[in-house]
Every structure is written in C-alpha cells, then in structure tokens.
Scaffold this active site. Structure first.
Site, mmCIF file in Angstrom:
data_model
loop_
_atom_site.group_PDB
_atom_site.id
_atom_site.type_symbol
_atom_site.label_atom_id
_atom_site.label_comp_id
_atom_site.label_asym_id
_atom_site.label_seq_id
_atom_site.Cartn_x
_atom_site.Cartn_y
_atom_site.Cartn_z
ATOM 1 N N GLY A 225 0.812 -1.209 0.000
ATOM 2 C CA GLY A 225 0.000 0.000 0.000
ATOM 3 C C GLY A 225 0.842 1.252 0.000
ATOM 4 O O GLY A 225 1.933 1.299 -0.575
ATOM 5 N N ILE A 226 0.332 2.265 0.664
ATOM 6 C CA ILE A 226 1.026 3.540 0.730
ATOM 7 C C ILE A 226 1.139 3.971 2.178
ATOM 8 O O ILE A 226 0.322 3.589 3.012
ATOM 9 C CB ILE A 226 0.275 4.612 -0.102
ATOM 10 C CG1 ILE A 226 1.189 5.821 -0.356
ATOM 11 C CG2 ILE A 226 -1.019 5.024 0.581
ATOM 12 C CD1 ILE A 226 0.631 6.770 -1.385
ATOM 13 N N GLY A 227 2.165 4.727 2.475
ATOM 14 C CA GLY A 227 2.370 5.179 3.845
ATOM 15 C C GLY A 227 3.813 4.987 4.249
ATOM 16 O O GLY A 227 4.656 4.520 3.476
ATOM 17 N N ILE A 229 5.325 2.912 6.416
ATOM 18 C CA ILE A 229 5.857 1.550 6.464
ATOM 19 C C ILE A 229 5.927 0.925 5.074
ATOM 20 O O ILE A 229 6.979 0.386 4.695
ATOM 21 C CB ILE A 229 5.053 0.687 7.453
ATOM 22 C CG1 ILE A 229 5.349 1.145 8.889
ATOM 23 C CG2 ILE A 229 5.385 -0.795 7.294
ATOM 24 C CD1 ILE A 229 4.562 0.433 9.953
ATOM 25 N N GLU A 248 -3.553 -3.760 -5.234
ATOM 26 C CA GLU A 248 -4.739 -2.926 -5.430
ATOM 27 C C GLU A 248 -4.357 -1.472 -5.644
ATOM 28 O O GLU A 248 -5.084 -0.710 -6.263
ATOM 29 C CB GLU A 248 -5.684 -3.043 -4.238
ATOM 30 C CG GLU A 248 -5.119 -2.527 -2.930
ATOM 31 C CD GLU A 248 -6.001 -2.881 -1.744
ATOM 32 O OE1 GLU A 248 -6.827 -3.800 -1.860
ATOM 33 O OE2 GLU A 248 -5.858 -2.232 -0.699
#
Length: 632
Positions: A225-227, A229, A248
C-alpha cells in the site's frame, strides 16, 4: 503537468458540445433520493463534489453518497447537510472519519473484491456516478485514469454518469476505457490531480522494512500500500531482482523500483511484465509517469483482489498493516478504541490469496507501539469493541521493528511466545504475565530479555555446498531444539553431553534460548525457508577466564558436511564483535570431528588432556592472554 493527447481540449469540446456542461448545469440531472457514487482516491471529481453540495444540495433530500477512500473534500458529511446527504463509507478515510464516529455517516464492512459484484447485482444500487476521466482519444474513448477499482462497475451500472474531463488525468491501459457516448454530461476542468505524500521513514519503519525485505525472495510478486511503512519496505528492496507487482494500489515507491530495474515482472506467472493494479495514488510525478505507460495494467477490484487470481501469482507476497494484533494472532485493522477507523479493504483478499500462492507469504506489518510508545500494539486480547478483520487462522507472519513472528502452523503457546518476542521490550513482561494468567504459556516461561540481533542472520554455504541460514536462537526455537537433540544418535548425544541423556525437558531447552546475546549467545543452522534446526553452537562467558565456553551439536545426517565449520566461523565473528577474547571448550578425545573443527578454525589452539577429555583454549587475533586461574 498537462498530458499529451491526440486532440486538444477545444477539439473534443467542439465534437461533444451537446453534452458539455458546467458542474452546476450537469448536476441538475441528479434527483432526490438517489444513491451517488464518487470516484476514488486521486480521481475524486472535486469540482463536481463541491457543486453537488453548494449548488444542487438545496434541491436534494435523502441522497446517499458512497465511495472508497477519497483524497479531497467531503462537504456532504457536514452537519449542515443532514437530511440532504447520508454517506456510506466502503472504506473510512480521514475526510469522513469524524462523521462516521459521530453517527452522521455509515460504514459498510465489506471485502474490496466483492464490491463490484454488489454493484453489478444491484444489491448496492448505483444511480449516479460522479467520476473524473481523461479527454477522449481519437476513437472517442476516455480513460478512467488512476481509479478503476470499483468505478468500473459503477459506470457499467449507473443510469446517470457525469464526468469531469481533465487533461491532467493520465490515460492508463487495461480495463480503464469508456466510450465517451456512455457519459451523459461532460464537465471540462483543468486541475492537478490530488496527491498524497507519506511522511519520510523513521527508525521504526526502516527496521520493519529491513525485516520484511528479508522475507521476500527474488522473483516475488508484491502487493503493498502507501504510507510510511509500505514506503520503507519498498525502499529496502533496492538490491532485489526481478520483482513483480499485483496490487490494489500503485505508489511512488513502486515507480522508483521500476526505474531502478528492481521491478521487471519477468518472473510473474500472471500477466508477466505487467504492473497490475486497480488504482494509482501518489505524486504528480507518479501520475505523469503512468500516462500511456504500456506496462501498467489497470483492472477492477474484483480482478486485482480476487483471492483466486492473487493465488495464481507464484511467490506472491502480500504486505498489509494493522492497528493491533492479539497474542492468538487476531488482527484489528478497521477499529480503534471501539470506534470505526478505516475498513476491511483488500487485506483479507490478498492475505488469503498470497497464502494459497505457490511459495507465497502473507505479512502483517505494524509498529510495536502507539501513542508515542504508551500503548502496545501487541496485545493479550483486542480491546472490547474492536473488530477482527483478519482471523487468527489467516495470519502467517507478523513483523514489527523487533523482528518477525511466524504464526502459521503454530499453537497458541508458540504464537504467544513469538508475538511477545517482537513486542516492545517495555511490554514483554506484562504480556508474558497475562499470558501465564490465561495458561497460554508455561508457568516458568522466561521473558525475552534482550533485543534480538537480527543483523547476525546470514545465508551461508557449507563445504558440501549446502545452503543454511545461520541466525541467533529465539525463544520460539524451543521445540526445534528439542527435535534436534532427540534426533541425535546415542553416540552423538554422548559426545555432546559426555554422558547418556534420556530427556531434554522444557527447563533445559529454555536455558538454551534464554540469552542476552552478549555474554550468552547461541546460533542455529536452519535450511532456508524452514524453522528446522540441524545444528547449534552456544557460548557462555566464563567469569573466571573471560573466555566463551563454547559447545556444538550437529544432527547426524548433517555431520561431515561442514556445518560445524560454518557455525564455528559465525560464532567466532559474533564473539569478536562483542569484545570476547577467545573460546574454551572441553571435548572428548574420541570426538575427532569436533576436534577437527577447532584445529581447522585457523586459530591457535592450546590444549591439555585430562581423564579422556581435551581442554582447549583458542584466542582470537590480538586478544590478551586470559588470566591465570585463581587459587582453589
């Protein structure tokens, strides 16, 4: 940056002038009492959203607004809009979180992979789709650009489609194209897409990234994902080779690895060479890079997130975050303190898909604490009111900045020990005491007393060309060490313990793993990808001499293959790094293989024989001589 399209802005406006409207004019077609879907993420049609509330809102009542995470404003959830709009969140973002928690908006817990079918089947009826698209191409097709996810199903099902047409929207490939004649009203806009910039990685996220990177083999296909971490994990993969993407969401971190040649997709087993995703979210540079990129394959969420499709990718690695994990392995991701916080999203879709992938791995990654270190995210039990997104049966690996807890195929006792071992040291004693209160662990179970030295883990090759992971022993190795000792022949057991031992009970093995990793160190040898222990070396510093009292044992079927030689080299390196001047050992005269390991170590060996046993001393280079034994 404006995209280069075959026709200029004025050209398509002239060709489709009969459907070109201002936002206010287009929204007059929206009647009261209808369900309105808003485009996702960076593709939120901000101009249409504002006009829906400011211009059309006074004429509407009981309209329902649905969407995934959106990056822009959400004025329809303001208290002043009660009675006009009611929001239902498929995933709760920061712009609607307060409204959901205050009861002014609703949350629908649902797997992201299933939302498109809910829309197509009209179980979730979509009357109006407000979307953002690229300008029409020469064939009269617009692209859904950075957001296909559930928008594909919505535009296929909606009775009214209103689209912002924006030259800043990239033209993406895959299942992203829509005949412009399907769109009822076209609203020209020229606005940069919404961006999201994660915070720079900190020490915690970098450590998590390094731990996760060690679990990812070359040629793996990733979901992330994003962020902070996820970005740290992607940054830690810069020395990997031929990674693939089936995710996704596609981020700047993926773009950077593609540009660096780390992500090639050559070894993917589904759509080789393609970057498969359902939405793109990040910087303007990312959006410009995605424009007309032939390797990017946009697919709807029921394709990207279908666990059966995910599982077809060999070596699929799914990396997801969490708010908390309990000692049995249950994962909380959508609730915090009894309040709805985010959503199920694609976590379970990808965890189940990756778990069924040949060579796949499902990972939950999270910091060990929250609220500035005041609260442990590894908990005895989840707080009352906290929902379980991923069940304890689905979880395979949990990663914090303190390491990796492997849970798959483990008992509650083994899970609790593994998770306490990666909890923050400030909370380990309390977690262990409470686990003992539940009778999940042994009454005498020790608390891990030091930070595990992950940097000591190495992939080594023996003289017989066997690959082995040499790493420090963990509290979770207790059963594997028992298996090793019970597998020894009578002769091997006698040589190791200088006598016959019938039992290797919990208390004995626990002493082997209750380490401070400075004066008391043990390294185990494991075949790659397993937790099976085929050899172990241990030293304990003798206070009288300052030397490490060292001992080895290697399983019979691995003897004579150079395992002891590799263990000797690695334990020597570990000891020297900790300032220990050398080793001492007592070895039976008949234990010729162990004597060979010491004499072939390259270290000078001093020995004396006594009652059939050699007492050996091996000093490291430039180490001072050990003190002479004191009187008595």
């Amino acid at each position: 940056m404006l995209r280069a399209y075959p026709d200029g802005m004025d050209s398509w406006i002239e060709r489709h002038a009969d459907r070109v409207r201002t936002a206010g004019e287009a929204l007059r077609a929206v009647p009261p009492g209808r369900r309105i879907l808003i485009g996702s993420g960076a593709a939120e049609p901000v101009t249409l959203v504002r006009a829906l509330v400011d211009e059309r809102g006074p004429y509407l009542a009981d309209n329902e607004v649905v969407h995934l995470l959106t990056l822009g404003p959400a004025p329809y959830v303001e208290p002043s809009q009660a009675g006009r709009f009611r929001h239902v969140a498929f995933f709760i973002g920061p712009n609607v979180r307060q409204a959901v928690q205050e009861g002014r908006a609703d949350f629908m817990p649902v797997f992201l992979s299933e939302i498109p079918e809910l829309i197509r089947s009209r179980r979730i009826r979509i009357d109006v789709a407000l979307i953002q698209v690229s300008p029409p191409d020469a064939h009269g097709y617009v692209s859904l650009g950075v957001s296909v996810d559930i928008v594909r199903a919505a535009v296929d099902a909606a009775s009214l489609i209103i689209a912002e047409v924006n030259p800043h929207m990239p033209r993406t490939h895959g299942d992203s194209f829509l005949d412009v004649r399907r769109i009822h009203h076209l609203v020209p806009v020229t606005l940069p897409l919404l961006e999201v910039h994660p915070e720079p990685p900190d020490a915690v996220s970098r450590s998590i990234g390094e731990h996760v990177a060690r679990l990812i083999p070359d040629g793996a296909t990733l979901q992330s994902g994003i962020g902070r971490i996820p970005d740290a994990i992607l940054a830690a993969l810069e020395n990997h080779h031929d990674l693939g993407i089936h995710t996704e969401m596609l981020s700047d971190g993926v773009m950077r690895l593609v540009e660096a040649g780390v992500i090639t997709g050559k070894r993917k087993t589904v759509l080789a060479g393609k970057l498969v995703t359902s939405f793109i979210m990040g910087s303007q540079r990312l959006y410009a890079w995605a424009h007309d990129h032939p390797a990017i394959e946009m697919r709807p969420s029921d394709d990207t997130n279908d666990p059966a499709v995910v599982a077809r990718n060999a070596r699929m690695v799914a990396i997801n975050s969490a708010l908390a994990v309990d000692l049995t392995g249950q994962v909380a991701s959508d609730t915090l303190g009894g309040c709805f916080y985010s959503g199920i999203g694609g976590q379970v879709d990808f965890i189940r898909g990756a778990s069924r992938s040949p060579g796949g791995r499902a990972i939950i990654a999270l910091p060990s604490t929250a609220r500035g270190g005041a609260v442990s995210r590894i908990q005895l039990a989840l707080e009352p009111g906290t929902g379980v997104v991923t069940s304890r049966g689905d979880v395979h690996s949990v990663v914090t900045e303190y390491g990796v807890a492997e849970l798959w195929g483990k008992s509650i006792r083994e899970r609790a020990l593994a998770l306490i071992n990666v909890a923050h040291p400030d909370f380990r004693a309390e977690l262990m005491a409470r686990a003992k209160g539940r009778r999940w662990v042994m009454p005498d179970q020790v608390v891990p007393r030091a930070r595990y030295p992950w940097a000591e883990e190495r992939l080594e090759h023996t003289l017989a060309h066997d690959a082995l992971v040499i790493r420090p022993a963990r509290v979770t190795d207790e059963r594997a060490l028992q298996d090793l000792l019970y597998a020894l022949s009578r002769e091997s057991g006698y040589r190791r313990f200088m006598g016959f031992k019938k039992e290797h009970p919990h208390a004995e093995i626990q002493r082997m793993v209750d380490l401070d990793f400075e004066h008391d160190m043990a390294l185990v040898a494991c075949p790659p990808g397993t937790e099976e222990v085929v050899g172990v070396v241990h030293y304990l510093v003798d206070p009288a001499t300052g030397l490490g009292d060292v001992s080895f044992v290697v399983r019979d079927d691995w003897q004579g293959r150079g395992v002891g030689t590799v263990l000797m080299r690695r334990i020597r390196e570990a000891a020297m790094a900790r300032g220990i001047p050398g080793f001492q050992a007592d070895v039976l005269m008949t234990n010729t293989s162990m004597l060979d390991v010491f004499h072939e170590s390259g270290l000078p060996v001093r020995s004396r024989r006594e009652d059939g046993v050699y007492h050996l001393e091996l000093l490291f280079p430039e180490a001072p001589a050990p003190p002479a034994p004191g009187p008595g």
